[in-house]
Design an enzyme around this catalytic site. Structure first.
Site, PDB file in Angstrom:
ATOM      1  N   TYR A 217      -4.835 -10.504   9.776  1.00 34.07           N
ATOM      2  CA  TYR A 217      -5.747 -10.210   8.670  1.00 34.07           C
ATOM      3  C   TYR A 217      -7.168 -10.666   8.973  1.00 34.07           C
ATOM      4  O   TYR A 217      -8.098  -9.874   9.001  1.00 34.07           O
ATOM      5  CB  TYR A 217      -5.293 -10.916   7.382  1.00 34.07           C
ATOM      6  CG  TYR A 217      -4.062 -10.332   6.749  1.00 34.07           C
ATOM      7  CD1 TYR A 217      -4.159  -9.469   5.669  1.00 34.07           C
ATOM      8  CD2 TYR A 217      -2.796 -10.648   7.221  1.00 34.07           C
ATOM      9  CE1 TYR A 217      -3.030  -8.926   5.073  1.00 34.07           C
ATOM     10  CE2 TYR A 217      -1.659 -10.107   6.634  1.00 34.07           C
ATOM     11  CZ  TYR A 217      -1.781  -9.248   5.567  1.00 34.07           C
ATOM     12  OH  TYR A 217      -0.656  -8.715   4.984  1.00 34.07           O
TER      13      TYR A 217
ATOM     14  N   HIS B 277      -8.030  -4.088  -1.272  1.00 32.86           N
ATOM     15  CA  HIS B 277      -7.230  -4.194  -0.049  1.00 32.86           C
ATOM     16  C   HIS B 277      -6.193  -3.070   0.034  1.00 32.86           C
ATOM     17  O   HIS B 277      -6.130  -2.343   1.034  1.00 32.86           O
ATOM     18  CB  HIS B 277      -6.545  -5.564   0.003  1.00 32.86           C
ATOM     19  CG  HIS B 277      -5.717  -5.775   1.229  1.00 32.86           C
ATOM     20  ND1 HIS B 277      -6.202  -6.417   2.343  1.00 32.86           N
ATOM     21  CD2 HIS B 277      -4.452  -5.397   1.530  1.00 32.86           C
ATOM     22  CE1 HIS B 277      -5.259  -6.428   3.280  1.00 32.86           C
ATOM     23  NE2 HIS B 277      -4.187  -5.827   2.809  1.00 32.86           N
ATOM     24  N   GLU B 278      -5.395  -2.926  -1.007  1.00 34.89           N
ATOM     25  CA  GLU B 278      -4.333  -1.904  -0.946  1.00 34.89           C
ATOM     26  C   GLU B 278      -4.922  -0.500  -0.897  1.00 34.89           C
ATOM     27  O   GLU B 278      -4.404   0.380  -0.207  1.00 34.89           O
ATOM     28  CB  GLU B 278      -3.356  -2.062  -2.112  1.00 34.89           C
ATOM     29  CG  GLU B 278      -2.674  -3.433  -2.224  1.00 34.89           C
ATOM     30  CD  GLU B 278      -2.138  -4.007  -0.921  1.00 34.89           C
ATOM     31  OE1 GLU B 278      -1.821  -3.223  -0.004  1.00 34.89           O
ATOM     32  OE2 GLU B 278      -2.052  -5.247  -0.808  1.00 34.89           O
TER      33      GLU B 278
ATOM     34  N   GLU C 190       0.792  -1.229   0.000  1.00 35.37           N
ATOM     35  CA  GLU C 190       0.000   0.000   0.000  1.00 35.37           C
ATOM     36  C   GLU C 190       0.823   1.277   0.000  1.00 35.37           C
ATOM     37  O   GLU C 190       0.514   2.209   0.740  1.00 35.37           O
ATOM     38  CB  GLU C 190      -0.922  -0.028   1.218  1.00 35.37           C
ATOM     39  CG  GLU C 190      -0.210   0.026   2.598  1.00 35.37           C
ATOM     40  CD  GLU C 190       0.194  -1.325   3.169  1.00 35.37           C
ATOM     41  OE1 GLU C 190       0.420  -2.267   2.386  1.00 35.37           O
ATOM     42  OE2 GLU C 190       0.279  -1.437   4.405  1.00 35.37           O
TER      43      GLU C 190
ATOM     44  N   GLU D  73      -3.727  -4.509   9.186  1.00 27.79           N
ATOM     45  CA  GLU D  73      -4.183  -5.532   8.246  1.00 27.79           C
ATOM     46  C   GLU D  73      -5.609  -6.038   8.504  1.00 27.79           C
ATOM     47  O   GLU D  73      -6.342  -6.333   7.561  1.00 27.79           O
ATOM     48  CB  GLU D  73      -3.190  -6.700   8.220  1.00 27.79           C
ATOM     49  CG  GLU D  73      -1.780  -6.307   7.766  1.00 27.79           C
ATOM     50  CD  GLU D  73      -1.732  -5.681   6.372  1.00 27.79           C
ATOM     51  OE1 GLU D  73      -2.690  -5.846   5.600  1.00 27.79           O
ATOM     52  OE2 GLU D  73      -0.720  -5.012   6.072  1.00 27.79           O
TER      53      GLU D  73
ATOM     54  N   HIS E 221      -6.038   0.452   2.598  1.00 27.59           N
ATOM     55  CA  HIS E 221      -4.939   0.901   3.469  1.00 27.59           C
ATOM     56  C   HIS E 221      -4.776   2.430   3.455  1.00 27.59           C
ATOM     57  O   HIS E 221      -4.144   2.986   4.361  1.00 27.59           O
ATOM     58  CB  HIS E 221      -3.618   0.276   3.037  1.00 27.59           C
ATOM     59  CG  HIS E 221      -3.326  -1.071   3.635  1.00 27.59           C
ATOM     60  ND1 HIS E 221      -3.279  -1.284   4.998  1.00 27.59           N
ATOM     61  CD2 HIS E 221      -3.043  -2.266   3.063  1.00 27.59           C
ATOM     62  CE1 HIS E 221      -2.968  -2.559   5.231  1.00 27.59           C
ATOM     63  NE2 HIS E 221      -2.825  -3.186   4.070  1.00 27.59           N
TER      64      HIS E 221
ATOM     65  N   ASP F 282       8.756 -10.391   9.887  1.00 27.85           N
ATOM     66  CA  ASP F 282       8.511 -11.226   8.702  1.00 27.85           C
ATOM     67  C   ASP F 282       8.251 -12.686   9.092  1.00 27.85           C
ATOM     68  O   ASP F 282       7.468 -13.386   8.458  1.00 27.85           O
ATOM     69  CB  ASP F 282       9.712 -11.206   7.754  1.00 27.85           C
ATOM     70  CG  ASP F 282       9.829  -9.890   7.006  1.00 27.85           C
ATOM     71  OD1 ASP F 282       8.870  -9.099   7.057  1.00 27.85           O
ATOM     72  OD2 ASP F 282      10.877  -9.660   6.386  1.00 27.85           O
TER      73      ASP F 282
HETATM   74  N1  BES Z   1       0.918  -4.383   3.852  1.00 27.42           N
HETATM   75  C1  BES Z   1       0.749  -5.662   3.284  1.00 27.42           C
HETATM   76  C2  BES Z   1       2.034  -6.303   2.890  1.00 27.42           C
HETATM   77  C3  BES Z   1       2.970  -6.582   4.044  1.00 27.42           C
HETATM   78  C4  BES Z   1       2.495  -6.952   5.272  1.00 27.42           C
HETATM   79  C5  BES Z   1       4.322  -6.466   3.850  1.00 27.42           C
HETATM   80  C6  BES Z   1       3.374  -7.191   6.323  1.00 27.42           C
HETATM   81  C7  BES Z   1       5.209  -6.710   4.885  1.00 27.42           C
HETATM   82  C8  BES Z   1       4.730  -7.070   6.132  1.00 27.42           C
HETATM   83  C9  BES Z   1      -0.184  -5.625   2.086  1.00 27.42           C
HETATM   84  O1  BES Z   1      -1.198  -4.700   2.204  1.00 27.42           O
HETATM   85  C10 BES Z   1      -0.876  -6.957   2.043  1.00 27.42           C
HETATM   86  O2  BES Z   1      -1.556  -7.253   2.974  1.00 27.42           O
HETATM   87  N2  BES Z   1      -0.684  -7.710   0.997  1.00 27.42           N
HETATM   88  C11 BES Z   1      -1.327  -8.978   0.840  1.00 27.42           C
HETATM   89  C12 BES Z   1      -2.623  -8.732   0.151  1.00 27.42           C
HETATM   90  C13 BES Z   1      -3.735  -9.645   0.435  1.00 27.42           C
HETATM   91  C14 BES Z   1      -3.984  -9.953   1.866  1.00 27.42           C
HETATM   92  C15 BES Z   1      -5.002  -9.115  -0.200  1.00 27.42           C
HETATM   93  C16 BES Z   1      -0.421  -9.850   0.015  1.00 27.42           C
HETATM   94  O3  BES Z   1       0.639  -9.340  -0.416  1.00 27.42           O
HETATM   95  O4  BES Z   1      -0.714 -11.012  -0.199  1.00 27.42           O
HETATM   96 ZN    ZN Z   2      -2.509  -5.256   3.767  1.00 27.06          ZN
END
Ligand code: BES
Ligand code: ZN
Length: 614
Positions: free
Chosen positions: A394, A308-309, A284, A331, A312, A386
């Site tokens: 989520y 989703h993005e 996002e 999330e 955010h 991570d």
């Molecule tokens: N902000 C996240 C990606 C992220 C989370 C990066 C935690 C590093 C640490 C992004 O918005 C996200 O949630 N992406 C998901 C999308 C899905 C849940 C719709 C993805 O990348 O799969």
């Molecule tokens: Zn996210």
């Protein structure tokens, strides 16, 4: 005089702690944000594709929020720091110390800060293995002609390409001057000018205060195509039109979110299409979401990622988790808002199917998790954020908000959430602060609906509360009934009306196939539906995973082509992991992984090395 200063600083510290800036201690940052904060960053960087490094300087405006202990402390990882200058009376060098690296947090950078210094300038160079950067050779891109560079800063990778106070409790504005090879185009999480002369010299401004993990840069053979309203696509030429068609509803999404949760505060909302090796689904980055090309299915079936993005832009970018212990505030809120957007734009049947698929996914994953990782608020001290990644923040977060929505009704809950975003815009948030706000603005106004114990059970308790709302899609119930009839021999596959099935129905059908089913049955499904060749990446992933679980070896050729072509961890990690369960599987996995590894992102390599390590 001195006393006055101390008094003044004490008051300031108090005010800052009230406003929430830097109030919760973030165990993933060394920065002394309780004393000195960076209020503005100016980046001046040259992008060197030959050496795979960024080199230049980061300049900070300094704000003092607490008693000055004479130091300005930042986070770094694998950076070479050449020198540090301070602006006092003119620029002059100052001393600094770079500590030995901690495996998770990187190296603490301590800079001597003269009492009156207003700005600080750090000259540095990144390393080719920087965890937040991916350098693609032309061969690794779709065009095969131009290289590509992109950042992935969340959660604690900004420090690998900018020395910074890398905590989401801090917010700062930024400007940047980026030099690239002349034939390439640069974009950032800031105001982008699609008509800027393509001369290798680009300038950016982010006028809103953002947390450091939202710093982002992309460089490549990037072109622009406008979509409706304030939306548009940046991408390599080959995918520009396909992306604009797939994401044509983006502006509608912006509009319905504004209606529900208040104005979109960031100006434009553009999308940058990433190379296939992008390890995430999406990110996002403000004004410019980074999006995996794996969601271009041709039928808008995977655009919940855009919802989703975009969501955010309210939950996360406007109101930000103060530390990664509360990532559910980013999330979970976002997954909830995402589903509300999907309902508004595509109807409640689709939104309900997506909610159900998420809830089923969480349920399956819950059984595999450490109990401590099943609560919304987690203590990640000493751990890499991570490594603690799961569906819990989520989907449990989303279901918590669905629970509140159902208890209080949308008539009360929607304005509450809108007020939450407005009241805390451009501020950070903790679970504790959320609970206090919830109590005052929803619970106390409607007494007797939900108890405080219940709220605490949701946020601090492990597992799922007994009265978790159950997402039940009527459409899915039918799919399951037909599947059961087929398994019992009461119905043939030809009799199941799959012609009109959406991707969601297929996903539900595939993920719910019984564990003890024979591989002959898998073959039967493939003869009827050719699932192994599905062009929808989610369906292909679900099918390949079931193939592995059921010892169905006919999928091997598809595994060999699928795995190296995709970098999105969510779609490949479960497959590698499943393969690693048996000796023959592990052998095949290593065979596929070895040549594919250089094309994956550093973070993906790290995760997969761990699974497939000799
Ligand atoms: N902000 C996240 C990606 C992220 C989370 C990066 C935690 C590093 C640490 C992004 O918005 C996200 O949630 N992406 C998901 C999308 C899905 C849940 C719709 C993805 O990348 O799969
Ligand atoms: Zn996210």
């Amino acid at each position: 005089m001195f006393k006055h200063i101390i008094f003044f600083l004490t008051i300031l510290t108090f005010l800052v702690s009230l406003s929430g800036a830097a109030s919760a201690k973030d165990s993933h940052s060394y920065a002394n944000v309780d004393a000195v904060i960076s209020t503005h960053l100016h980046l001046d960087l040259t992008v060197d594709f030959d050496r795979k490094v960024l080199t230049g300087f980061a300049e900070y405006d300094i704000g003092r929020v607490g008693p000055n202990d004479g130091f300005f402390i930042l986070d770094t990882r694998d950076l070479d720091i050449h020198k540090v200058d301070v602006l006092d009376h003119g620029w002059q060098p100052t001393s600094f110390e770079l500590a030995a690296a901690d495996a998770t947090l990187g190296s603490k950078l301590t800079i001597t800060l003269p009492v009156k210094a207003k700005k600080i300038r750090i000259y540095y160079t990144t390393r080719p293995e920087a965890s937040g950067l991916q350098w693609l050779t032309p061969a690794q891109t779709a065009s095969k002609k131009y290289p590509f560079l992109f950042t992935q800063s969340e959660a604690i990778h900004t420090r690998s390409w900018v020395p910074i106070q890398d905590t989401p409790a801090l917010r700062l504005t930024y400007t940047a001057h980026i030099r690239t090879p002349e034939n390439l185009f640069a974009v950032m999480s800031a105001e982008n000018d699609p008509d800027a002369p393509r001369d290798g010299d680009y300038n950016f401004t982010m006028v809103h205060k953002i947390p450091p993990y939202l710093l982002a840069l992309g460089v490549g053979d990037i072109h622009f195509k406008a979509m409706a309203g304030n939306t548009g696509i940046y991408a390599e030429q080959y995918i520009l039109d396909a992306a604009a068609a797939e994401f044509a509803d983006t502006y509608k999404m912006v509009k319905v979110t504004e209606k529900l949760y208040g104005p979109y505060r960031w100006g434009r909302y553009d999308i940058l299409m990433m190379p296939p090796s992008y390890p995430m689904g999406g990110m996002e980055n403000p004004m410019l979401s980074f999006i995996t090309p794996t969601v271009i299915a041709g039928d808008k079936s995977l655009v919940d990622l855009i919802a989703h993005e975009l969501a955010h832009s309210w939950s996360g970018n406007l109101v930000t988790n103060a530390s990664w212990d509360d990532v559910w505030l980013n999330e979970g809120m976002t997954s909830y808002v995402e589903n509300r957007i999907m309902e508004e734009v595509y109807g409640s049947a689709r939104a309900m199917m997506e909610k159900t698929l998420s809830a089923e996914g969480l349920q399956r994953e819950m059984e595999t998790l450490d109990l401590r990782d099943t609560s919304l608020h987690v203590d990640l001290q000493g751990r890499d954020p991570d490594g603690a990644f799961s569906n819990v923040p989520y989907v449990k977060g989303q279901l918590f908000l669905v629970y509140l929505e159902e208890k209080y009704g949308r008539a009360a809950f929607d304005p509450f959430l809108k007020g939450y975003f407005t009241t805390h815009a451009f501020q950070n948030m903790t679970s504790e602060k959320f609970i206090a706000y919830l109590k005052e603005n929803l619970m106390d106004k409607h007494p007797g609906v939900v108890s405080m114990d219940k709220i605490k059970e949701w946020i601090y308790g492990t597992g799922m509360p007994d009265d978790t709302p159950n997402a039940t899609s009527g459409i899915f119930a039918k799919v399951r009934a037909q599947q059961a009839a087929w398994l019992e021999g009461k119905m043939t596959l030809e009799q199941i009306p799959t012609m009109g099935w959406t991707v969601h129905q297929w996903l539900h059908f595939i993920t719910n196939l019984p564990k003890d089913m024979t591989s002959d049955r898998m073959a039967e499904l493939d003869r009827a539906f050719d699932l192994v060749n599905s062009r929808n990446n989610e369906i292909a992933h679900a099918w390949l995973l079931q193939g592995l679980r059921h010892g169905y070896s006919a999928i091997t050729p598809r595994l060999r082509s699928y795995l190296p072509s995709i970098g999105r961890l969510k779609l490949i990690k479960p497959l590698y992991k499943q393969m690693a369960e048996t000796p023959e599987g592990l052998k095949l996995a290593r065979e596929i992984y070895a040549p594919a590894r250089p094309g994956y992102h550093p973070s993906a390599q790290k995760a997969l090395d761990k699974i497939l390590g000799e």
